[in-house]
Every structure is written in C-alpha cells, then in structure tokens.
Write an enzyme that holds these catalytic residues in place. Structure first.
Site, PDB file in Angstrom:
ATOM      1  N   LYS A  79      -7.271   1.483  -3.272  1.00 48.26           N
ATOM      2  CA  LYS A  79      -6.914   1.027  -1.921  1.00 48.26           C
ATOM      3  C   LYS A  79      -7.181   2.131  -0.895  1.00 48.26           C
ATOM      4  O   LYS A  79      -7.581   1.879   0.239  1.00 48.26           O
ATOM      5  CB  LYS A  79      -5.451   0.587  -1.901  1.00 48.26           C
ATOM      6  CG  LYS A  79      -4.890   0.247  -0.538  1.00 48.26           C
ATOM      7  CD  LYS A  79      -5.434  -1.048   0.061  1.00 48.26           C
ATOM      8  CE  LYS A  79      -4.862  -1.258   1.458  1.00 48.26           C
ATOM      9  NZ  LYS A  79      -5.323  -2.483   2.090  1.00 48.26           N
TER      10      LYS A  79
ATOM     11  N   THR B 181       0.874  -1.178   0.000  1.00 48.06           N
ATOM     12  CA  THR B 181       0.000   0.000   0.000  1.00 48.06           C
ATOM     13  C   THR B 181       0.910   1.226   0.000  1.00 48.06           C
ATOM     14  O   THR B 181       1.629   1.477   0.962  1.00 48.06           O
ATOM     15  CB  THR B 181      -0.916   0.022   1.237  1.00 48.06           C
ATOM     16  OG1 THR B 181      -1.656  -1.193   1.285  1.00 48.06           O
ATOM     17  CG2 THR B 181      -1.872   1.202   1.164  1.00 48.06           C
TER      18      THR B 181
ATOM     19  N   LYS C 132       0.210   5.267   8.125  1.00 53.57           N
ATOM     20  CA  LYS C 132       0.795   5.576   6.812  1.00 53.57           C
ATOM     21  C   LYS C 132      -0.311   5.724   5.766  1.00 53.57           C
ATOM     22  O   LYS C 132      -0.359   6.696   5.010  1.00 53.57           O
ATOM     23  CB  LYS C 132       1.763   4.433   6.441  1.00 53.57           C
ATOM     24  CG  LYS C 132       2.342   4.458   5.042  1.00 53.57           C
ATOM     25  CD  LYS C 132       1.878   3.310   4.141  1.00 53.57           C
ATOM     26  CE  LYS C 132       1.904   1.926   4.681  1.00 53.57           C
ATOM     27  NZ  LYS C 132       1.277   0.921   3.831  1.00 53.57           N
TER      28      LYS C 132
HETATM   29  P1  NAP Z   1       5.485  -6.240   7.388  1.00 47.79           P
HETATM   30  O1  NAP Z   1       5.199  -7.464   8.176  1.00 47.79           O
HETATM   31  O2  NAP Z   1       6.220  -5.119   8.017  1.00 47.79           O
HETATM   32  O3  NAP Z   1       6.224  -6.677   6.026  1.00 47.79           O
HETATM   33  C1  NAP Z   1       6.959  -5.825   5.201  1.00 47.79           C
HETATM   34  C2  NAP Z   1       8.245  -6.557   4.841  1.00 47.79           C
HETATM   35  O4  NAP Z   1       8.951  -5.805   3.863  1.00 47.79           O
HETATM   36  C3  NAP Z   1       9.163  -6.721   6.067  1.00 47.79           C
HETATM   37  O5  NAP Z   1       9.558  -8.080   6.169  1.00 47.79           O
HETATM   38  C4  NAP Z   1      10.332  -5.800   5.735  1.00 47.79           C
HETATM   39  O6  NAP Z   1      11.587  -6.249   6.172  1.00 47.79           O
HETATM   40  C5  NAP Z   1      10.302  -5.808   4.224  1.00 47.79           C
HETATM   41  N1  NAP Z   1      10.959  -4.604   3.709  1.00 47.79           N
HETATM   42  C6  NAP Z   1      10.698  -3.321   3.989  1.00 47.79           C
HETATM   43  N2  NAP Z   1      11.510  -2.509   3.318  1.00 47.79           N
HETATM   44  C7  NAP Z   1      12.316  -3.317   2.594  1.00 47.79           C
HETATM   45  C8  NAP Z   1      13.360  -3.071   1.708  1.00 47.79           C
HETATM   46  N3  NAP Z   1      13.755  -1.822   1.428  1.00 47.79           N
HETATM   47  N4  NAP Z   1      13.973  -4.136   1.145  1.00 47.79           N
HETATM   48  C9  NAP Z   1      13.581  -5.384   1.425  1.00 47.79           C
HETATM   49  N5  NAP Z   1      12.587  -5.683   2.261  1.00 47.79           N
HETATM   50  C10 NAP Z   1      11.952  -4.651   2.845  1.00 47.79           C
HETATM   51  O7  NAP Z   1       4.114  -5.616   6.849  1.00 47.79           O
HETATM   52  P2  NAP Z   1       2.825  -6.362   6.233  1.00 47.79           P
HETATM   53  O8  NAP Z   1       1.753  -6.389   7.256  1.00 47.79           O
HETATM   54  O9  NAP Z   1       3.224  -7.615   5.534  1.00 47.79           O
HETATM   55  O10 NAP Z   1       2.370  -5.256   5.174  1.00 47.79           O
HETATM   56  C11 NAP Z   1       3.059  -5.058   3.940  1.00 47.79           C
HETATM   57  C12 NAP Z   1       2.330  -3.993   3.136  1.00 47.79           C
HETATM   58  O11 NAP Z   1       0.995  -4.433   2.866  1.00 47.79           O
HETATM   59  C13 NAP Z   1       2.197  -2.647   3.845  1.00 47.79           C
HETATM   60  O12 NAP Z   1       2.276  -1.608   2.911  1.00 47.79           O
HETATM   61  C14 NAP Z   1       0.797  -2.718   4.447  1.00 47.79           C
HETATM   62  O13 NAP Z   1       0.248  -1.433   4.635  1.00 47.79           O
HETATM   63  C15 NAP Z   1       0.061  -3.509   3.388  1.00 47.79           C
HETATM   64  N6  NAP Z   1      -1.086  -4.308   3.845  1.00 47.79           N
HETATM   65  C16 NAP Z   1      -1.045  -4.986   5.023  1.00 47.79           C
HETATM   66  C17 NAP Z   1      -2.163  -5.738   5.412  1.00 47.79           C
HETATM   67  C18 NAP Z   1      -2.174  -6.511   6.707  1.00 47.79           C
HETATM   68  O14 NAP Z   1      -3.294  -6.863   7.160  1.00 47.79           O
HETATM   69  N7  NAP Z   1      -1.057  -6.813   7.320  1.00 47.79           N
HETATM   70  C19 NAP Z   1      -3.294  -5.803   4.584  1.00 47.79           C
HETATM   71  C20 NAP Z   1      -3.283  -5.119   3.377  1.00 47.79           C
HETATM   72  C21 NAP Z   1      -2.169  -4.370   3.011  1.00 47.79           C
HETATM   73  P3  NAP Z   1      11.930  -6.509   7.731  1.00 47.79           P
HETATM   74  O15 NAP Z   1      11.568  -7.936   7.934  1.00 47.79           O
HETATM   75  O16 NAP Z   1      13.359  -6.203   7.850  1.00 47.79           O
HETATM   76  O17 NAP Z   1      11.051  -5.551   8.527  1.00 47.79           O
END
Ligand code: NAP
Length: 293
Positions: free
Chosen positions: A177, A102, A245
């Site tokens: 979104k 997102t 965010k």
């Molecule tokens: P998350 O658990 O924080 O996963 C994001 C992953 O991306 C982390 O493992 C992070 O690494 C990695 N990352 C960040 N920057 C990076 C970079 N520069 N290079 C390589 N890897 C990188 O978050 P999430 O819940 O999966 O959400 C991911 C996205 O989907 C977000 O934008 C969120 O708003 C969206 N989203 C989430 C949900 C939900 O319910 N969770 C639903 C819809 C959309 P690290 O392991 O080092 O932190």
C-alpha cells in the site's frame, strides 16, 4: 453464498467513507454482520438493514468468526486490537482478523504475532480504489499474512474487491500500500499542476481532460479526481489528513531502508501547507487551492 461461508459471523469495525460501503456489501451478500464504530450514528443505515450493533470492539470479537477493521490511523488500529477490552483481549481461539486500514507495516507484524499467541490468524489487507471502489466493490486489496489465512479470508474479501493479491508475510500488504501511495503522491501533484496550467493558458479544462484523459496520462487521479478539481468539488473522497498519515508512514519506512524519495517528500511538503491552512478534512484533489492562491 457458498456452503462453506454460510455459518460465518462477520464483525466490522470502522464505518466511515470506506467501511460503511464495504460492510454493506457483506450484508448484501447474506452474511450475519456485527458492527461497531466510534460514532454510533454511522452504523444506523447498516443496523436498519439487519446488522447487529455491538457496544465495544471486544463485543464484536466475542461473537465473530472473522473481524474486519477499517479505522483511521495506526493509533486507532493499535487501540482496537491491542487495547484493554479490545479485539485480541476478547477473541476466541480460531478467530480471523483482517485489518484493511492503511496502517504501519511494523504494527501489522505486532498484531500478527499477538494474534498467533491467542491461537488466532491475522492479515493486513489495505485497499486502493477510493470511495468509488468501495461503493462499487471494485477495490484492489493488498494482503500480507499466511497462505492458509488468505485462503480462508479470500471469499469474504471477494465481496469488496476485484483484485485480491497475497504479497507475502505479515506487513507486506501495508508495504505494498505504501508503494501505491508513493505512486499516487507524485501523480496527484502532476494532475493538479497540469490542470492549473490549463486554466492559466486559457484552455477549457474539460476539453483538455478529453484529450489527456484518453492518453498516456490517464488514470484514477486524472480521470476521477480531475473532473472534481475542475468542478471545484473538494469534498473527500480521501481526506488530506489520511494522506499525510500515509506519506509519513512511507517516508519513515523509506528512511529506515536508507532510501531517498524526493517526489514523495515534495508531495508531503505541499500537503503540509494545505493542513497549515486548515484544509486537512478536504479531499486530496483540493491541492489545486495552493496553485490558485
Ligand atoms: P473515515 O471516514 O474517517 O472512517 C474511519 C472510521 O473509523 C470512522 O467512522 C471512525 O469513527 C472509525 N474509527 C476510528 N477509530 C476508531 C476506533 N478506535 N474505534 C471504532 N471506530 C473507529 O476514513 P475512510 O476514508 O473510510 O478511511 C479509512 C481508512 O482507509 C484510512 O486508514 C484511510 O487512509 C484508508 N483508505 C481510504 C481511502 C479513501 O479513498 N477514503 C482509500 C483507501 C484507503 P468516527 O465516525 O467516530 O470518526
């Protein structure tokens, strides 16, 4: 797998709560998967199942026909795509990029243009459905980009979602979104207030949920997050910091359009109070804590 997909080398960057499950479905479907994540240990499960670890985003681009990204913030997306040694630096002509993070609509447009210059295609394809939707491959995927790119990516996206809709050109997936997050913002405030009221009125929240969860108030926020609220399970799910965010992106876009969204502004104020208490790594359902203080 269809014959047209058999030669596909798929790259996946961002293996957090969402990305790890989503990438796992691609592996299970038989695709060759090249993975990278900032914290390497989060790739361990996938590598044990046959995914190939890459040392940088650029290394992923160099070996992939399609690269999917699911990182955290727009700044992460920008770094991974447009940074030195990043995806577009190392991409071969003809590679397809799908950003499922997102992120901001304007960044999606910039990436689409940079990809076009390199002879590549790109889609913005953020998702809804939460950790459960990712785990069960039942996400709603909102896509912005060209029809031809959509047609190429759609069979791959089918492994992760059940609703996959092309909304229009670059950036329209992210705008859609934002519509989703605007709806969720006021909904989660309502769910939290309804359950706080139930407790204060001496009702049994589980029993209340049996009634209102089957009526006009039903939906993901009430039926999935409601039980977590009642059980005091505030683990993410969906991080408050990521929701903030999204609320910031949506309010910024709305301001540029001259559109006032008071419900969304209220939700942001409440979640900012949560963050000020150091609760930004809780799940969004933790909003109840404000009402119990
Ligand atoms: P998350 O658990 O924080 O996963 C994001 C992953 O991306 C982390 O493992 C992070 O690494 C990695 N990352 C960040 N920057 C990076 C970079 N520069 N290079 C390589 N890897 C990188 O978050 P999430 O819940 O999966 O959400 C991911 C996205 O989907 C977000 O934008 C969120 O708003 C969206 N989203 C989430 C949900 C939900 O319910 N969770 C639903 C819809 C959309 P690290 O392991 O080092 O932190």
């Amino acid at each position: 797998m269809e014959a047209s997909q058999q030669a596909r080398q798929i790259g996946f960057i961002g293996l957090g709560i969402m990305g790890r499950s989503m990438a796992g479905h691609l592996l299970a479907a038989g695709h060759t998967l090249h993975v990278y994540n900032r914290t390497r240990t989060k790739a361990d499960d996938l590598v044990a199942r046959g995914a190939h670890w890459c040392e940088t985003p650029g290394d992923v681009a160099a070996v992939s026909d399609i690269v999917i990204t699911m990182v955290g913030y727009p700044a992460d997306v920008e770094q991974v795509y447009l940074g030195a040694g990043g995806l577009l630096d190392r991409a071969r002509s003809g590679t397809m990029f799908v950003d499922m993070t997102t992120s901001s609509p304007s960044l999606a447009v910039r990436i689409a243009e940079a990809a076009r210059v390199k002879g590549c295609a790109s889609l913005d394809a953020p998702v809804s459905g939460g950790d459960i939707g990712a785990r069960d491959a039942k996400l709603s995927i909102m896509v912005g980009g060209d029809q031809a790119a959509f047609d190429t990516a759609e069979p791959v996206l089918r492994h992760m979602g059940t609703s996959i809709v092309l909304q229009g050109g670059p950036g329209t997936g992210q705008h859609t979104k934002m519509c989703n997050q605007i709806v969720i913002a006021s909904t989660i405030v309502g769910v939290t207030e309804g359950l706080a009221y139930a407790r204060r009125a001496g009702l049994h929240p589980e029993t209340v949920l049996k009634s209102i969860g089957g009526g006009a108030a039903s939906g993901f926020q009430l039926n999935v997050l409601g039980p977590r609220i009642i059980q005091g399970d505030f683990a993410p799910g969906f991080f408050i910091e990521h929701f903030l965010k999204d609320l910031g992106i949506a309010l910024g876009e709305a301001a540029q359009m001259g559109l006032e969204l008071p419900g969304l502004s209220l939700a942001r104020r409440l979640y900012e109070q949560m963050a000020a208490r150091g609760l930004e790594r809780d799940g969004t359902q933790a909003l109840l804590k404000l009402y119990e203080a």
